[in-house]
Design a protein around this motif. Structure first.
Motif, PDB file in Angstrom:
ATOM      1  N   THR A   4       0.838  -1.206   0.000  1.00 20.11           N
ATOM      2  CA  THR A   4       0.000   0.000   0.000  1.00 20.11           C
ATOM      3  C   THR A   4       0.868   1.249   0.000  1.00 20.11           C
ATOM      4  O   THR A   4       0.632   2.196  -0.757  1.00 20.11           O
ATOM      5  CB  THR A   4      -0.931   0.003   1.223  1.00 20.11           C
ATOM      6  N   ALA A   5       1.899   1.261   0.827  1.00 19.49           N
ATOM      7  CA  ALA A   5       2.800   2.418   0.890  1.00 19.49           C
ATOM      8  C   ALA A   5       3.558   2.596  -0.415  1.00 19.49           C
ATOM      9  O   ALA A   5       3.706   3.723  -0.929  1.00 19.49           O
ATOM     10  CB  ALA A   5       3.777   2.243   2.049  1.00 19.49           C
ATOM     11  N   GLN A   6       4.041   1.509  -0.977  1.00 25.57           N
ATOM     12  CA  GLN A   6       4.785   1.567  -2.237  1.00 25.57           C
ATOM     13  C   GLN A   6       3.914   2.118  -3.372  1.00 25.57           C
ATOM     14  O   GLN A   6       4.316   3.031  -4.103  1.00 25.57           O
ATOM     15  CB  GLN A   6       5.289   0.170  -2.607  1.00 25.57           C
ATOM     16  N   THR A   7       2.717   1.572  -3.500  1.00 26.55           N
ATOM     17  CA  THR A   7       1.831   1.978  -4.590  1.00 26.55           C
ATOM     18  C   THR A   7       1.397   3.429  -4.442  1.00 26.55           C
ATOM     19  O   THR A   7       1.292   4.163  -5.432  1.00 26.55           O
ATOM     20  CB  THR A   7       0.600   1.058  -4.642  1.00 26.55           C
ATOM     21  N   LEU A   8       1.159   3.850  -3.214  1.00 26.57           N
ATOM     22  CA  LEU A   8       0.772   5.240  -2.978  1.00 26.57           C
ATOM     23  C   LEU A   8       1.867   6.193  -3.456  1.00 26.57           C
ATOM     24  O   LEU A   8       1.595   7.168  -4.174  1.00 26.57           O
ATOM     25  CB  LEU A   8       0.487   5.454  -1.496  1.00 26.57           C
ATOM     26  N   ILE A   9       3.106   5.913  -3.093  1.00 27.35           N
ATOM     27  CA  ILE A   9       4.215   6.755  -3.532  1.00 27.35           C
ATOM     28  C   ILE A   9       4.341   6.727  -5.054  1.00 27.35           C
ATOM     29  O   ILE A   9       4.565   7.763  -5.695  1.00 27.35           O
ATOM     30  CB  ILE A   9       5.534   6.312  -2.883  1.00 27.35           C
ATOM     31  N   GLU A  10       4.193   5.565  -5.656  1.00 28.42           N
ATOM     32  CA  GLU A  10       4.360   5.442  -7.104  1.00 28.42           C
ATOM     33  C   GLU A  10       3.337   6.283  -7.865  1.00 28.42           C
ATOM     34  O   GLU A  10       3.686   7.027  -8.792  1.00 28.42           O
ATOM     35  CB  GLU A  10       4.265   3.972  -7.516  1.00 28.42           C
ATOM     36  N   TYR A  11       2.078   6.165  -7.492  1.00 30.28           N
ATOM     37  CA  TYR A  11       1.031   6.917  -8.198  1.00 30.28           C
ATOM     38  C   TYR A  11       1.184   8.417  -7.980  1.00 30.28           C
ATOM     39  O   TYR A  11       1.118   9.210  -8.935  1.00 30.28           O
ATOM     40  CB  TYR A  11      -0.350   6.456  -7.746  1.00 30.28           C
ATOM     41  N   LEU A  12       1.370   8.831  -6.739  1.00 29.54           N
ATOM     42  CA  LEU A  12       1.463  10.261  -6.454  1.00 29.54           C
ATOM     43  C   LEU A  12       2.726  10.863  -7.044  1.00 29.54           C
ATOM     44  O   LEU A  12       2.723  12.004  -7.526  1.00 29.54           O
ATOM     45  CB  LEU A  12       1.395  10.505  -4.949  1.00 29.54           C
ATOM     46  N   SER A  13       3.812  10.120  -7.046  1.00 29.80           N
ATOM     47  CA  SER A  13       5.046  10.625  -7.643  1.00 29.80           C
ATOM     48  C   SER A  13       4.930  10.721  -9.157  1.00 29.80           C
ATOM     49  O   SER A  13       5.572  11.589  -9.778  1.00 29.80           O
ATOM     50  CB  SER A  13       6.233   9.736  -7.255  1.00 29.80           C
ATOM     51  N   GLY A  14       4.125   9.864  -9.768  1.00 25.91           N
ATOM     52  CA  GLY A  14       3.859  10.004 -11.200  1.00 25.91           C
ATOM     53  C   GLY A  14       3.183  11.327 -11.501  1.00 25.91           C
ATOM     54  O   GLY A  14       3.545  12.034 -12.451  1.00 25.91           O
ATOM     55  N   MET A  15       2.197  11.692 -10.676  1.00 22.35           N
ATOM     56  CA  MET A  15       1.498  12.977 -10.853  1.00 22.35           C
ATOM     57  C   MET A  15       2.458  14.146 -10.618  1.00 22.35           C
ATOM     58  O   MET A  15       2.503  15.104 -11.399  1.00 22.35           O
ATOM     59  CB  MET A  15       0.329  13.069  -9.873  1.00 22.35           C
ATOM     60  N   ALA A  16       3.210  14.076  -9.531  1.00 21.35           N
ATOM     61  CA  ALA A  16       4.138  15.161  -9.199  1.00 21.35           C
ATOM     62  C   ALA A  16       5.191  15.327 -10.286  1.00 21.35           C
ATOM     63  O   ALA A  16       5.538  16.450 -10.669  1.00 21.35           O
ATOM     64  CB  ALA A  16       4.811  14.874  -7.853  1.00 21.35           C
TER      65      ALA A  16
END
Length: 281
Positions: A96-108
């Motif tokens: 959950t933590a990994q996927t959250l960072i991946e998606y949000l970092s894609g947007m950023a």
């Protein structure tokens, strides 16, 4: 950056992933063993969501040793987060933590890429990201684009005065100047924004009293034509292209005379890969 969602939201994420516990870890009998967990960037990225990921680990029962802040530019191999604790705790939070960072970092990263392109060409106009993000996740999406250097176009209907053609269906056009004047008088702290679909509509809305024109699906050439026509009639209304503004055309809109860019493109960017490794302690 600070966390943007409360613990109850993060706890719900953990519960969604393991509603009845982690079956594999329990079956192996390894849950109580001491472990370490490292998150690293696989490629260059603008980081977002690290604070929420860290809190997920804490809520699961782990301890965060180090955490890089959202908004930081990372290179391949850079450490994002380090944690330790029982295997059961780290495995509970891991994906959950990994996927959250991946998606949000894609947007950023997508927002940052547009702004870096503009800055390299000498433009300093804002990138304003819309509310067209996945329902229920607006605080996280808004944080992600802020981490990329963008600003919020409007986070909700309660925030701004934005008159769409869909509103004007129910209004007598003859009365629009009076309606705009009343709206500006009632809400003096807000700029009055109106969406236009073509040049004639843009010029008319400016004459009615709009302070910002949101130019829906205008090409850069059409925006330049609109800018010239407004200058000719002595109007100082701000111009913001919207609908289809991407990395591929952002610079063309800036060169055409946009005052700021309105885009939802960063919300649909591909996630950035994060590598997670475990170690026994």
């Amino acid at each position: 950056m600070e966390r943007c969602v409360p613990d109850r939201v993060l706890e719900a994420m953990l519960a969604e992933d393991a509603p009845f516990g982690d079956l594999t870890t329990r079956a192996l009998g390894i849950g109580a063993q001491a472990a370490g967990m490292n998150f690293c960037a696989r490629a260059a990225m603008r980081l977002a969501g690290s604070e929420e990921a860290a809190r997920l680990i804490e809520l699961a029962g782990g301890e965060v040793l180090a955490c890089v802040s959202s908004g930081c530019a990372l290179s391949a191999g850079d450490v994002i987060l380090q944690a330790e604790g029982p295997v059961a705790a780290l495995h509970l939070a891991w994906k959950t933590a990994q996927t959250l960072i991946e998606y949000l970092s894609g947007m950023a990263s997508a927002a940052a890429e547009i702004l870096e392109l503009l800055h390299a060409a000498g433009f300093d106009l804002p990138l304003a990201c819309t509310r067209k993000n996945f329902p229920g996740n607006r605080p996280l999406a808004a944080k992600a684009v802020r981490a990329g250097g963008a600003v919020a176009h409007r986070l909700g209907l309660s925030e701004t005065l934005l008159v769409f053609p869909d509103h004007r269906v129910f209004v007598d056009n003859v009365t629009l100047p009076q309606l705009f004047a009343r709206m500006r008088q009632q809400h003096p702290e807000k700029k009055l924004v109106a969406e236009a679909g073509d040049l004639a509509e843009a010029l008319w809305l400016a004459q009615c009293g709009a302070e910002v024109l949101q130019l829906e699906r205008f090409s850069p050439d059409a925006l330049a034509e609109c800018r010239a026509a407004l200058v000719a009639q002595g109007s100082h209304v701000l111009l913001a292209p919207a609908g289809g503004v991407t990395l591929g055309n952002a610079l063309a809109y800036a060169r055409a005379g946009a005052d700021f860019l309105v885009s939802s493109a960063p919300y649909f960017a591909a996630p950035k890969d994060v590598k997670v490794t475990f170690s026994a302690r």
